[in-house]
Motif scaffolding. Structure first.
Motif, PDB file in Angstrom:
ATOM      1  N   GLN A  21      66.682   2.540 116.164  1.00 51.57           N
ATOM      2  CA  GLN A  21      66.436   3.965 116.417  1.00 51.57           C
ATOM      3  C   GLN A  21      66.281   4.252 117.905  1.00 51.57           C
ATOM      4  O   GLN A  21      66.704   5.305 118.386  1.00 51.57           O
ATOM      5  CB  GLN A  21      65.190   4.446 115.671  1.00 51.57           C
ATOM      6  CG  GLN A  21      65.363   4.541 114.184  1.00 51.57           C
ATOM      7  CD  GLN A  21      64.077   4.938 113.469  1.00 51.57           C
ATOM      8  OE1 GLN A  21      62.989   4.965 114.049  1.00 51.57           O
ATOM      9  NE2 GLN A  21      64.196   5.232 112.183  1.00 51.57           N
ATOM     10  N   ALA A  22      65.670   3.315 118.631  1.00 51.61           N
ATOM     11  CA  ALA A  22      65.437   3.497 120.062  1.00 51.61           C
ATOM     12  C   ALA A  22      66.640   3.060 120.902  1.00 51.61           C
ATOM     13  O   ALA A  22      66.596   3.166 122.122  1.00 51.61           O
ATOM     14  CB  ALA A  22      64.203   2.710 120.483  1.00 51.61           C
ATOM     15  N   HIS A  23      67.689   2.573 120.244  1.00 50.54           N
ATOM     16  CA  HIS A  23      68.879   2.063 120.941  1.00 50.54           C
ATOM     17  C   HIS A  23      68.490   0.957 121.924  1.00 50.54           C
ATOM     18  O   HIS A  23      68.973   0.917 123.056  1.00 50.54           O
ATOM     19  CB  HIS A  23      69.634   3.194 121.655  1.00 50.54           C
ATOM     20  CG  HIS A  23      70.015   4.308 120.742  1.00 50.54           C
ATOM     21  ND1 HIS A  23      71.008   4.185 119.791  1.00 50.54           N
ATOM     22  CD2 HIS A  23      69.512   5.558 120.612  1.00 50.54           C
ATOM     23  CE1 HIS A  23      71.114   5.315 119.110  1.00 50.54           C
ATOM     24  NE2 HIS A  23      70.210   6.168 119.584  1.00 50.54           N
ATOM     25  N   ARG A  24      67.587   0.088 121.457  1.00 47.07           N
ATOM     26  CA  ARG A  24      67.113  -1.038 122.265  1.00 47.07           C
ATOM     27  C   ARG A  24      67.178  -2.321 121.433  1.00 47.07           C
ATOM     28  O   ARG A  24      66.163  -2.890 121.056  1.00 47.07           O
ATOM     29  CB  ARG A  24      65.676  -0.794 122.733  1.00 47.07           C
ATOM     30  CG  ARG A  24      65.565   0.341 123.735  1.00 47.07           C
ATOM     31  CD  ARG A  24      64.196   0.474 124.329  1.00 47.07           C
ATOM     32  NE  ARG A  24      63.648  -0.803 124.759  1.00 47.07           N
ATOM     33  CZ  ARG A  24      62.336  -1.044 124.860  1.00 47.07           C
ATOM     34  NH1 ARG A  24      61.452  -0.116 124.577  1.00 47.07           N
ATOM     35  NH2 ARG A  24      61.908  -2.218 125.256  1.00 47.07           N
ATOM     36  N   PRO A  25      68.403  -2.793 121.154  1.00 47.79           N
ATOM     37  CA  PRO A  25      68.542  -3.990 120.318  1.00 47.79           C
ATOM     38  C   PRO A  25      67.879  -5.229 120.917  1.00 47.79           C
ATOM     39  O   PRO A  25      67.492  -6.141 120.192  1.00 47.79           O
ATOM     40  CB  PRO A  25      70.050  -4.173 120.192  1.00 47.79           C
ATOM     41  CG  PRO A  25      70.634  -3.418 121.334  1.00 47.79           C
ATOM     42  CD  PRO A  25      69.684  -2.290 121.616  1.00 47.79           C
ATOM     43  N   GLU A  26      67.698  -5.242 122.238  1.00 48.97           N
ATOM     44  CA  GLU A  26      67.065  -6.394 122.890  1.00 48.97           C
ATOM     45  C   GLU A  26      65.581  -6.516 122.537  1.00 48.97           C
ATOM     46  O   GLU A  26      64.973  -7.567 122.732  1.00 48.97           O
ATOM     47  CB  GLU A  26      67.236  -6.314 124.416  1.00 48.97           C
ATOM     48  CG  GLU A  26      66.337  -5.313 125.106  1.00 48.97           C
ATOM     49  CD  GLU A  26      66.729  -3.842 124.980  1.00 48.97           C
ATOM     50  OE1 GLU A  26      65.965  -2.990 125.455  1.00 48.97           O
ATOM     51  OE2 GLU A  26      67.794  -3.531 124.397  1.00 48.97           O
ATOM     52  N   ALA A  27      65.001  -5.463 121.990  1.00 49.35           N
ATOM     53  CA  ALA A  27      63.584  -5.488 121.607  1.00 49.35           C
ATOM     54  C   ALA A  27      63.361  -6.317 120.349  1.00 49.35           C
ATOM     55  O   ALA A  27      62.235  -6.722 120.065  1.00 49.35           O
ATOM     56  CB  ALA A  27      63.059  -4.075 121.402  1.00 49.35           C
ATOM     57  N   TYR A  28      64.433  -6.576 119.599  1.00 49.39           N
ATOM     58  CA  TYR A  28      64.318  -7.334 118.359  1.00 49.39           C
ATOM     59  C   TYR A  28      64.730  -8.788 118.602  1.00 49.39           C
ATOM     60  O   TYR A  28      65.742  -9.059 119.232  1.00 49.39           O
ATOM     61  CB  TYR A  28      65.205  -6.737 117.267  1.00 49.39           C
ATOM     62  CG  TYR A  28      65.156  -7.523 115.987  1.00 49.39           C
ATOM     63  CD1 TYR A  28      64.111  -7.349 115.098  1.00 49.39           C
ATOM     64  CD2 TYR A  28      66.136  -8.460 115.683  1.00 49.39           C
ATOM     65  CE1 TYR A  28      64.036  -8.089 113.929  1.00 49.39           C
ATOM     66  CE2 TYR A  28      66.073  -9.201 114.519  1.00 49.39           C
ATOM     67  CZ  TYR A  28      65.025  -9.008 113.649  1.00 49.39           C
ATOM     68  OH  TYR A  28      64.952  -9.745 112.494  1.00 49.39           O
ATOM     69  N   ALA A  29      63.936  -9.699 118.098  1.00 46.75           N
ATOM     70  CA  ALA A  29      64.268 -11.126 118.132  1.00 46.75           C
ATOM     71  C   ALA A  29      63.654 -11.779 116.899  1.00 46.75           C
ATOM     72  O   ALA A  29      62.540 -11.454 116.503  1.00 46.75           O
ATOM     73  CB  ALA A  29      63.731 -11.768 119.400  1.00 46.75           C
ATOM     74  N   GLU A  30      64.386 -12.685 116.304  1.00 44.40           N
ATOM     75  CA  GLU A  30      63.943 -13.349 115.069  1.00 44.40           C
ATOM     76  C   GLU A  30      62.742 -14.266 115.272  1.00 44.40           C
ATOM     77  O   GLU A  30      61.991 -14.502 114.335  1.00 44.40           O
ATOM     78  CB  GLU A  30      65.094 -14.185 114.483  1.00 44.40           C
ATOM     79  CG  GLU A  30      66.163 -13.375 113.800  1.00 44.40           C
ATOM     80  CD  GLU A  30      65.708 -12.818 112.466  1.00 44.40           C
ATOM     81  OE1 GLU A  30      64.885 -13.449 111.775  1.00 44.40           O
ATOM     82  OE2 GLU A  30      66.182 -11.731 112.111  1.00 44.40           O
ATOM     83  N   ASP A  31      62.546 -14.771 116.478  1.00 40.12           N
ATOM     84  CA  ASP A  31      61.540 -15.808 116.686  1.00 40.12           C
ATOM     85  C   ASP A  31      60.214 -15.296 117.256  1.00 40.12           C
ATOM     86  O   ASP A  31      59.429 -16.064 117.793  1.00 40.12           O
ATOM     87  CB  ASP A  31      62.102 -16.895 117.602  1.00 40.12           C
ATOM     88  CG  ASP A  31      62.499 -16.367 118.972  1.00 40.12           C
ATOM     89  OD1 ASP A  31      62.586 -15.138 119.152  1.00 40.12           O
ATOM     90  OD2 ASP A  31      62.741 -17.203 119.874  1.00 40.12           O
ATOM     91  N   LEU A  32      59.935 -14.025 117.101  1.00 38.97           N
ATOM     92  CA  LEU A  32      58.695 -13.463 117.626  1.00 38.97           C
ATOM     93  C   LEU A  32      57.490 -13.876 116.787  1.00 38.97           C
ATOM     94  O   LEU A  32      57.611 -14.104 115.582  1.00 38.97           O
ATOM     95  CB  LEU A  32      58.767 -11.933 117.648  1.00 38.97           C
ATOM     96  CG  LEU A  32      59.811 -11.305 118.556  1.00 38.97           C
ATOM     97  CD1 LEU A  32      59.810  -9.792 118.378  1.00 38.97           C
ATOM     98  CD2 LEU A  32      59.556 -11.671 119.999  1.00 38.97           C
ATOM     99  N   THR A  33      56.348 -13.929 117.438  1.00 43.05           N
ATOM    100  CA  THR A  33      55.091 -14.163 116.717  1.00 43.05           C
ATOM    101  C   THR A  33      54.577 -12.821 116.186  1.00 43.05           C
ATOM    102  O   THR A  33      55.081 -11.758 116.570  1.00 43.05           O
ATOM    103  CB  THR A  33      54.022 -14.763 117.646  1.00 43.05           C
ATOM    104  OG1 THR A  33      53.691 -13.795 118.649  1.00 43.05           O
ATOM    105  CG2 THR A  33      54.488 -16.059 118.278  1.00 43.05           C
ATOM    106  N   LYS A  34      53.559 -12.884 115.355  1.00 44.43           N
ATOM    107  CA  LYS A  34      52.945 -11.656 114.835  1.00 44.43           C
ATOM    108  C   LYS A  34      52.456 -10.778 115.978  1.00 44.43           C
ATOM    109  O   LYS A  34      52.651  -9.562 115.960  1.00 44.43           O
ATOM    110  CB  LYS A  34      51.754 -11.992 113.930  1.00 44.43           C
ATOM    111  CG  LYS A  34      52.114 -12.522 112.577  1.00 44.43           C
ATOM    112  CD  LYS A  34      50.832 -12.790 111.795  1.00 44.43           C
ATOM    113  CE  LYS A  34      51.096 -13.379 110.436  1.00 44.43           C
ATOM    114  NZ  LYS A  34      49.842 -13.640 109.703  1.00 44.43           N
ATOM    115  N   ALA A  35      51.800 -11.379 116.965  1.00 43.43           N
ATOM    116  CA  ALA A  35      51.253 -10.612 118.086  1.00 43.43           C
ATOM    117  C   ALA A  35      52.369  -9.987 118.917  1.00 43.43           C
ATOM    118  O   ALA A  35      52.292  -8.807 119.282  1.00 43.43           O
ATOM    119  CB  ALA A  35      50.372 -11.504 118.955  1.00 43.43           C
TER     120      ALA A  35
END
Length: 71
Positions: free
Chosen positions: A41-55
């Motif tokens: 929605q924010a047109h920021r695909p770089e904000a998503y990554a599969e290996d992120l922690t909960k925090a």
């Protein structure tokens, strides 16, 4: 007035994610889904990554919500 802890307005979501006991665990399924949706929605695909922690996921979700004026 009740002493029921569930009736208090304070919650874990108001606690700094850096202080979460389980913050180093992999992000949850709901976090993954919501973060992916918000990043699209924010047109920021770089904000998503599969290996992120909960925090990390929580912080990115908060940032994206703020950028989209969802708070």
């Amino acid at each position: 007035m009740s002493d029921n802890p569930k009736s208090k307005t304070s919650s874990n979501t108001e606690k700094d994610p850096d202080d979460w006991v389980s913050g180093d665990e992999p992000m949850t399924g709901p976090q993954r889904s919501y973060l992916k949706t918000l990043s699209e929605q924010a047109h920021r695909p770089e904000a998503y990554a599969e290996d992120l922690t909960k925090a990390e996921a929580s912080k990115r979700i908060d940032e994206l919500k703020q950028s989209l004026d969802l708070e």
